[in-house]
Design a protein around this motif. Structure first.
Motif, mmCIF file in Angstrom:
data_model
loop_
_atom_site.group_PDB
_atom_site.id
_atom_site.type_symbol
_atom_site.label_atom_id
_atom_site.label_comp_id
_atom_site.label_asym_id
_atom_site.label_seq_id
_atom_site.Cartn_x
_atom_site.Cartn_y
_atom_site.Cartn_z
ATOM 1 N N LEU A 253 0.815 -1.222 0.000
ATOM 2 C CA LEU A 253 0.000 0.000 0.000
ATOM 3 C C LEU A 253 0.843 1.265 0.000
ATOM 4 C CD1 LEU A 253 -3.036 -0.843 2.329
ATOM 5 C CD2 LEU A 253 -2.861 -0.995 -0.155
ATOM 6 N N ARG B 240 -11.778 -0.159 3.001
ATOM 7 C CA ARG B 240 -11.722 -0.549 4.410
ATOM 8 C C ARG B 240 -11.819 -2.067 4.566
ATOM 9 N NH1 ARG B 240 -15.495 4.235 7.169
ATOM 10 N NH2 ARG B 240 -13.944 5.895 6.943
ATOM 11 N N ARG C 195 -10.712 -4.266 2.588
ATOM 12 C CA ARG C 195 -9.489 -4.960 2.171
ATOM 13 C C ARG C 195 -8.429 -4.962 3.266
ATOM 14 N NH1 ARG C 195 -6.310 -0.948 -2.142
ATOM 15 N NH2 ARG C 195 -6.049 0.810 -0.712
ATOM 16 N N GLN C 196 -8.609 -4.134 4.292
ATOM 17 C CA GLN C 196 -7.623 -4.063 5.367
ATOM 18 C C GLN C 196 -8.313 -4.103 6.722
ATOM 19 O OE1 GLN C 196 -3.403 -2.217 5.633
ATOM 20 N NE2 GLN C 196 -4.812 -0.506 5.780
ATOM 21 N N TYR C 197 -8.822 -5.328 7.027
ATOM 22 C CA TYR C 197 -9.331 -5.672 8.359
ATOM 23 C C TYR C 197 -10.630 -4.979 8.760
ATOM 24 C CZ TYR C 197 -4.346 -6.771 8.431
ATOM 25 O OH TYR C 197 -3.087 -7.216 8.100
ATOM 26 N N TRP D 212 -10.743 -1.678 9.051
ATOM 27 C CA TRP D 212 -10.332 -0.480 9.798
ATOM 28 C C TRP D 212 -11.068 0.763 9.299
ATOM 29 C CZ3 TRP D 212 -4.236 -0.849 9.542
ATOM 30 C CH2 TRP D 212 -3.805 -1.853 10.417
ATOM 31 N N LYS E 51 -6.624 3.309 11.936
ATOM 32 C CA LYS E 51 -5.688 2.217 12.189
ATOM 33 C C LYS E 51 -5.994 1.502 13.498
ATOM 34 C CE LYS E 51 -0.789 1.104 11.776
ATOM 35 N NZ LYS E 51 0.581 1.639 11.567
ATOM 36 N N ASN F 60 -7.647 -9.330 5.031
ATOM 37 C CA ASN F 60 -6.395 -8.761 4.528
ATOM 38 C C ASN F 60 -6.316 -9.139 3.050
ATOM 39 O OD1 ASN F 60 -3.797 -8.133 3.795
ATOM 40 N ND2 ASN F 60 -2.803 -9.247 5.455
ATOM 41 N N ARG G 141 -4.677 -7.279 -0.076
ATOM 42 C CA ARG G 141 -3.990 -6.119 -0.645
ATOM 43 C C ARG G 141 -3.090 -6.534 -1.805
ATOM 44 N NH1 ARG G 141 -2.268 -4.478 5.423
ATOM 45 N NH2 ARG G 141 -1.035 -6.362 5.034
ATOM 46 N N ASP H 19 0.274 -6.115 -3.656
ATOM 47 C CA ASP H 19 1.548 -5.608 -3.143
ATOM 48 C C ASP H 19 2.205 -4.660 -4.143
ATOM 49 O OD1 ASP H 19 3.704 -7.034 -4.785
ATOM 50 O OD2 ASP H 19 2.522 -8.737 -4.079
#
Length: 380
Positions: A48, A225, A227-229, A231, A234, A244, A246, A248
């Protein structure tokens, strides 16, 4: 065995033609790939970071959309887009059953129920009439797959009808990067679109990758949001169903290398498909209909009542031929007897007759002629 005999044996061995030779693409882009990967390594930013942001903007601009949210793979792109639509456990979602189970897999991860659509025999894609059947049944969302690189011909009308009913439409564009209808790229008709960047795709990474593209800022924010837990800030999790997922930095940098040449690569694919359609002449082989910019020739799929015999013949001629896809979703063993009495006439007929021939931009003219000659030489 003496070394000289060993060498002669391997030189004499025939080269088997693959459905897609990824090594040819890697060789063609060897230096740009190295520059891109070295840039990422030197930066020390691997997840990210600036390469992801750059590619997301480039791809959104290419399609003519506002937002691109890159993800780990295309199947999770379908899942997270549906979650962003508000699809929940128990909801019914319309999908075709001839596209390899990917959309159905995404639904099952949510706990949603597939409402299976039949497809047109010629285009192999969903039709407006089938989508209307699903809407009348009260589905929560509709997924239309642009299969084999051919845009669903009625995608504009389908999008309009879904909007009238207030039912969100997801375009599955995993096989159709760059295809267009009336000058408009697929992926911009629905409320959102999912893409896969699996290596064999028209725009493929050197590993897994995917994305959701949308003009809707709220959907984009929710997918970002998810795609990352889940959140919202943070370490503060407010959204359920997140993961999760993402893309790379390395893969984003490589995709940015390939993207400028996507239209040219698609044109080469169409050229190969046109040569097949012009020169393959066999009474027992039905060719796909001619197409223009709506077709990016991800796969060139013929039909034959004696499909398995044709496939065996081609393999005997050192040419790979595959079946995309042999099992309708509702016939997959994972469902047991759940859909035992269910049937879709066109879907099942296609599963018994379709066969994919090699078609990728790096094919040589000699290889194209080899495939044509092999098919024409077949005796059913």
């Amino acid at each position: 065995m003496k070394s000289g005999n060993f060498f002669k044996k391997h030189i004499a061995k025939k080269i088997f033609m693959q459905i897609n030779d990824l090594s040819a693409r890697i060789r063609a882009y060897e230096n740009p790939i190295k520059l891109a990967t070295n840039r990422v390594i030197d930066s020390g930013w691997l997840v990210l970071g600036p390469e992801v942001k750059k590619f997301e903007q480039l791809f959104a601009n290419y399609l003519g959309s506002a937002h691109c949210i890159s993800l780990a793979n295309g199947t999770e792109a379908i899942e997270l887009a549906l979650r962003a639509f508000g699809v929940e456990q128990g909801d019914s979602v319309a999908t075709v059953a001839n596209a390899g189970m990917y959309t159905t897999t995404a639904m099952l991860a949510i706990g949603a129920q597939p409402f299976f659509l039949d497809v047109d025999l010629t285009t192999r894609n969903a039709t407006l009439s089938e989508v209307e059947r699903a809407l009348a049944a009260g589905v929560k969302a509709v997924v239309v797959t642009h299969l084999y690189g051919l845009a669903a011909p009625e995608i504009g009308q389908i999008a309009q009808r879904c909007a009238q009913q207030g039912v969100p439409l997801l375009e599955d564009c995993a096989q159709a990067h760059g295809a267009s209808v009336d000058g408009r790229r697929v992926g911009t008709f629905g409320d959102a679109a999912s893409f896969s960047f699996y290596p064999t795709k028209n725009l493929g990474a050197l590993g897994d990758g995917g994305a959701v593209v949308t003009a809707n800022g709220a959907i984009a924010e929710k997918v970002a949001r998810l795609r990352q837990y889940g959140w919202t800030t943070k370490y503060r999790v407010e959204l359920s169903g997140a993961r999760n997922s993402r893309l790379d930095e390395m893969q984003a940098a490589i995709l940015a290398v390939f993207l400028p040449d996507l239209d040219a690569a698609n044109a080469r694919r169409r050229d190969i498909a046109a040569q097949y359609s012009t020169h393959i002449d066999h009474p027992d082989v039905l060719l796909p209909a001619p197409a223009g910019p709506e077709y990016v020739a991800h796969l060139y799929v013929v039909r034959s009542a004696w499909r398995d015999a044709l496939r065996a013949h081609l393999r005997g001629m050192d040419i790979a031929a595959e079946v995309h896809y042999p099992i309708p979703d509702y016939r997959q063993p994972v469902f047991g007897s759940r859909f035992g009495s269910f049937s879709l006439e066109n879907t099942e007929r296609l599963s018994e007759e379709i066969l994919t021939l090699p078609c990728y931009p790096e094919m040589t003219e000699a290889q194209v002629r080899q495939v044509v000659a092999a098919v024409n030489a077949w005796r059913a």
